[in-house]
Motif scaffolding. Structure first.
Motif, mmCIF file in Angstrom:
data_model
loop_
_atom_site.group_PDB
_atom_site.id
_atom_site.type_symbol
_atom_site.label_atom_id
_atom_site.label_comp_id
_atom_site.label_asym_id
_atom_site.label_seq_id
_atom_site.Cartn_x
_atom_site.Cartn_y
_atom_site.Cartn_z
ATOM 1 N N ILE A 1 0.838 -1.221 0.000
ATOM 2 C CA ILE A 1 0.000 0.000 0.000
ATOM 3 C C ILE A 1 0.863 1.257 0.000
ATOM 4 O O ILE A 1 1.790 1.395 0.796
ATOM 5 N N ILE A 2 0.594 2.188 -0.941
ATOM 6 C CA ILE A 2 1.305 3.475 -0.990
ATOM 7 C C ILE A 2 0.328 4.642 -0.743
ATOM 8 O O ILE A 2 0.678 5.796 -0.922
ATOM 9 N N ASN A 3 -0.890 4.306 -0.374
ATOM 10 C CA ASN A 3 -1.932 5.318 -0.087
ATOM 11 C C ASN A 3 -2.243 6.205 -1.286
ATOM 12 O O ASN A 3 -2.446 7.404 -1.157
ATOM 13 N N VAL A 4 -2.225 5.603 -2.491
ATOM 14 C CA VAL A 4 -2.657 6.305 -3.710
ATOM 15 C C VAL A 4 -3.778 5.473 -4.345
ATOM 16 O O VAL A 4 -3.514 4.515 -5.079
ATOM 17 N N PRO A 5 -5.035 5.821 -4.042
ATOM 18 C CA PRO A 5 -6.141 5.068 -4.653
ATOM 19 C C PRO A 5 -6.290 5.427 -6.133
ATOM 20 O O PRO A 5 -6.121 6.594 -6.502
ATOM 21 N N ILE A 6 -6.585 4.452 -6.954
ATOM 22 C CA ILE A 6 -6.799 4.711 -8.389
ATOM 23 C C ILE A 6 -8.131 5.443 -8.562
ATOM 24 O O ILE A 6 -9.152 5.021 -7.999
ATOM 25 N N THR A 7 -8.109 6.563 -9.312
ATOM 26 C CA THR A 7 -9.339 7.329 -9.543
ATOM 27 C C THR A 7 -9.590 7.487 -11.046
ATOM 28 O O THR A 7 -8.714 7.184 -11.869
ATOM 29 N N ASP A 8 -10.785 8.021 -11.385
ATOM 30 C CA ASP A 8 -11.097 8.303 -12.792
ATOM 31 C C ASP A 8 -11.221 9.811 -13.007
ATOM 32 O O ASP A 8 -11.951 10.255 -13.885
#
Ligand SMILES: NC(=O)C1=CN([C@@H]2O[C@H](COP(=O)(O)OP(=O)(O)OC[C@H]3O[C@@H](n4cnc5c(N)ncnc54)[C@H](OP(=O)(O)O)[C@@H]3O)[C@@H](O)[C@H]2O)C=CC1
Ligand SMILES: O=C(O)C1=N[C@H](C(=O)O)C[C@H](O)C1
Length: 270
Positions: free
Chosen positions: A55-62
């Motif tokens: 986990i790098i705390n970067v959620p994938i977004t659109d």
């Protein structure tokens, strides 16, 4: 100076995941956001976890617009339509846009060139050091060995998932050969042969495409003369060579004035 914040678009793809891993290991750069298209099953997942580094705390977004507004640069190995769209957003945000996407049409390239009035864009069909050095060697060989004596053919093989042909690298190498010969590639290339083709036209540059398995990327430029043949080749064994080149390009472009640059510019091979 703080780390350069980079958005990875197409973050769940083969190159996207490799980029996430590479940025994480390079000093001076950090993943600031990860983008996939709306409706992707990967939205909401952590980009580092998907790429296998935890986990790098970067959620994938659109949501590219919000991500670009907060970033210093974008790394983009996606599709031609997406890269054209992202170049417009990069221009709006006045940031660096590194484009590795291949298969762009002349219209796509014109739109990207227009975006480069406000964005600092580095675009190349191959981001590796080895291929860009190979292109320099091809240019020299094509210049030294004229069309009356040597025929030039470009052969490439890639994995079964690749959707464009000839590869961006094959075209880049063909461009280098054409430059060496002082000719226009579009006017002299033979991109497909099938059936009764007639004899080879002197001075043409031929392309041949193979697809299969998991091949990362093999390219050869063959200079075929009477009684002898020179083959200049590059074999990519790991996608990290492209990702390292892309991060290098972003760091190089950071702070440069807007414009359209190549990997040869980045590597000092121009
Ligand atoms: N220049 C270079 O050095 C290299 C260039 N390439 C090029 O990079 C490109 C990508 O290759 P590869 O990683 O193998 O391909 P993949 O198909 O594995 O990855 C592309 C990713 O981009 C996503 N994507 C497509 N459209 C959008 C959009 N509008 N917004 C956000 N994400 C989007 C795809 O999502 P989805 O699957 O849901 O559509 C996918 O996850 C190709 O053009 C390839 O030729 C590859 C390696 C090196
Ligand atoms: O799609 C790929 O995988 C690759 N694409 C680029 C190309 O079209 O040349 C670069 C590399 O060969 C891998």
């Amino acid at each position: 100076m703080s780390d350069m914040g980079l958005v990875v678009v197409g973050a769940a793809g083969r190159m996207g995941q490799t980029l996430i891993r590479t940025i994480h290991s390079v000093p001076g750069a950090k993943v600031s956001a990860a983008i996939e298209r709306a409706g992707s099953p990967h939205i909401g997942r952590d980009a580092g976890e998907l790429a296998g580094i935890g986990i790098i705390n970067v959620p994938i977004t659109d949501d590219p617009l919000t991500a670009f507004a907060k970033a210093d640069g974008v790394l983009d190995f996606s599709t031609p339509a997406a890269s054209v769209e992202f170049s417009g957003y990069a221009a709006q945000a006045r940031i660096v846009h590194v484009i590795g996407t291949t298969g762009c049409s002349l219209e796509d390239d014109a739109a990207i060139a227009a975006a480069a009035r406000h964005a600092t864009i580095v675009k190349s069909g191959n981001m590796s050091l080895g291929v860009n050095l190979l292109a320099v060697l091809v240019e020299q060989a094509a210049k030294a060995l004229g069309p009356d004596d040597f025929d030039i053919e470009v052969l490439e093989m890639h994995h079964r998932h690749k959707v464009d042909a000839p590869s961006g690298t094959a075209l880049l190498l063909g461009q280098a050969a054409a430059k060496g010969r002082g000719i226009d590639l579009a006017e002299h290339s033979v991109r497909v042969r099938d059936g009764h083709t007639g004899a080879r036209e002197a001075g043409s540059i031929g392309f041949a495409t193979l697809r299969g398995g998991s091949v990362v990327g093999d390219h050869s430029v063959i200079l075929a003369g009477t009684g002898e043949r020179i083959t200049l080749s590059h074999n990519a064994e790991d996608r990290s060579i492209f990702a390292r080149g892309a991060v290098k390009a972003a760091l190089w472009a950071h702070g440069k004035k807007p414009g359209l640059y190549s990997m040869r510019d980045v590597l000092g091979l121009s």
